[in-house]
Design an enzyme around this catalytic site. Sequence first.
Site, short mmCIF file in Angstrom:
data_model
loop_
_atom_site.label_atom_id
_atom_site.label_comp_id
_atom_site.label_asym_id
_atom_site.label_seq_id
_atom_site.Cartn_x
_atom_site.Cartn_y
_atom_site.Cartn_z
N HIS A 269 22.06 30.03 -3.18
CA HIS A 269 22.68 28.83 -3.77
C HIS A 269 24.02 28.50 -3.08
O HIS A 269 25.06 28.40 -3.71
CB HIS A 269 22.91 29.02 -5.27
N ARG B 245 16.75 22.78 -7.85
CA ARG B 245 16.88 23.83 -8.85
C ARG B 245 15.62 24.68 -8.79
O ARG B 245 14.53 24.16 -8.56
CB ARG B 245 17.05 23.25 -10.26
N GLU C 146 17.52 32.86 -10.84
CA GLU C 146 18.68 33.25 -10.03
C GLU C 146 19.87 33.75 -10.85
O GLU C 146 20.75 34.43 -10.32
CB GLU C 146 19.12 32.10 -9.11
P1 NAD Z 1 21.19 12.31 -8.08
O1 NAD Z 1 21.29 12.18 -9.55
O2 NAD Z 1 22.05 11.48 -7.20
O3 NAD Z 1 19.66 12.03 -7.62
C1 NAD Z 1 18.55 12.55 -8.26
C2 NAD Z 1 17.36 11.65 -7.93
O4 NAD Z 1 16.19 12.27 -8.45
C3 NAD Z 1 17.48 10.25 -8.57
O5 NAD Z 1 17.25 9.26 -7.60
C4 NAD Z 1 16.40 10.28 -9.64
O6 NAD Z 1 15.82 8.99 -9.85
C5 NAD Z 1 15.40 11.25 -9.02
N1 NAD Z 1 14.45 11.80 -9.98
C6 NAD Z 1 14.58 11.92 -11.33
N2 NAD Z 1 13.45 12.38 -11.87
C7 NAD Z 1 12.58 12.56 -10.83
C8 NAD Z 1 11.25 13.01 -10.75
N3 NAD Z 1 10.54 13.35 -11.84
N4 NAD Z 1 10.67 13.08 -9.54
C9 NAD Z 1 11.34 12.70 -8.42
N5 NAD Z 1 12.61 12.25 -8.45
C10 NAD Z 1 13.23 12.20 -9.64
O7 NAD Z 1 21.37 13.86 -7.78
P2 NAD Z 1 21.88 14.53 -6.42
O8 NAD Z 1 23.35 14.55 -6.39
O9 NAD Z 1 21.12 13.95 -5.29
O10 NAD Z 1 21.42 16.05 -6.66
C11 NAD Z 1 20.05 16.38 -6.80
C12 NAD Z 1 19.94 17.79 -7.31
O11 NAD Z 1 20.39 18.70 -6.31
C13 NAD Z 1 20.84 18.11 -8.53
O12 NAD Z 1 20.26 17.71 -9.75
C14 NAD Z 1 20.98 19.60 -8.44
O13 NAD Z 1 19.94 20.20 -9.19
C15 NAD Z 1 20.77 19.90 -6.96
N6 NAD Z 1 22.00 20.42 -6.31
C16 NAD Z 1 21.93 21.59 -5.63
C17 NAD Z 1 23.05 22.09 -4.99
C18 NAD Z 1 23.01 23.36 -4.19
O14 NAD Z 1 24.06 23.93 -3.89
N7 NAD Z 1 21.84 23.83 -3.79
C19 NAD Z 1 24.26 21.40 -5.09
C20 NAD Z 1 24.29 20.18 -5.79
C21 NAD Z 1 23.15 19.69 -6.40
#
Ligand code: NAD
Length: 336
Positions: free
Chosen positions: A295, A234, A263
Amino acid sequence: MRCVVFGTRSFDESSLREANTSARHELTFIQENLSERTAGLSAGHEAACLVVGDSGSAPVLETLKAQGIRGLVLRSAGFNHVDLEAAARLGLPVLRVPAYSPYSVAEHAVALLLTLNRRVHRAYNRVREFNFAIEGLMGQDLHGQTVGVVGLGHIGLAFARIMLGFGCRVLGYDPAPSDEARALPITFVDKETLFRESFVVSLHCPLLPSTHHFVGQAELDLMPAGSFLINTSRGAVIDHRALIKCLKTGRLGGVGLDVYEEEEGVFFRDLSDKVLSDDQLVRLMSFPQVLITGHQGFFTRQAVTAIAETTIRNLDGLASAQWDPANEVHPAAHLA
Ligand code: NAD
């Protein structure tokens, strides 16, 4: 259920129609994003379907509730655009798509990295003008390099596996790594070590109070000269003012951004005949070592299909008041 779908793009409509077999839900597609101005369009519906870019602020949710909305279904894994406390207070369950092809986003992060490292974006433009000179296009082998992954959830793990396959040493930072992550040859380190030692840092954590401006001046100063920063999580995980300051020094090898702090109102739109008023975004775009995509990390056929199918299942759950608890987001999720 009668569901109003905000922020509809053509692929949202086609994928949701396809997943909505037997037309069991009545879907109304609205191109406008959900906002205080458009919330009234939910009148006559029982559920609202939101995308990143829609606002789920407290005043918006209050209007939705007053119009008869009984629950929200998010076409995303991220939920930072919804005021979960307000939703809970109003008795609106919030259901999301917790996982859909993590490969889509992980592979896009790799695409940004490879493009920047091998200057493919620059080579593409040169060759179109019959300039086949390769001066200035030298990259580095990724094999043997150290790659830091912030957040080893679904996407971070998929990214880490690809980097391990490239022959990289992978460092991880995650306050709660899963057993699956621990089983991989990833070295978990503190934040400072990760930024100091990594040739590439890729961000895959959610946007939470604890990750807002997670990458600021201090972290950027730690990054080795010529290193790469990739963000597909994000926008607000990076302090973009600090990033611009750092980019001006020319120290970083490349920055790949699929998300951006401001964005909303820009990404997902064709503004090619408009004047871009965001000076910070224009400044970022002016650096040759910065590559921005709007995105699109999630945007593969498999991911879009999975998002639509889970969204329709979440509507089934709302209709029967028996949804998958794993898909519900609770207020505490914002506070981590
Ligand atoms: P997820 O919930 O499976 O994994 C998130 C991980 O981040 C977890 O392991 C959690 O423990 C960790 N985390 C939490 N707080 C943290 C911190 N302070 N420092 C480091 N790690 C921390 O989520 P995901 O499915 O892997 O997605 C991750 C992120 O990707 C989403 O939250 C979203 O913002 C982003 N995303 C972007 C797109 C895109 O099109 N660009 C699409 C989907 C998701």
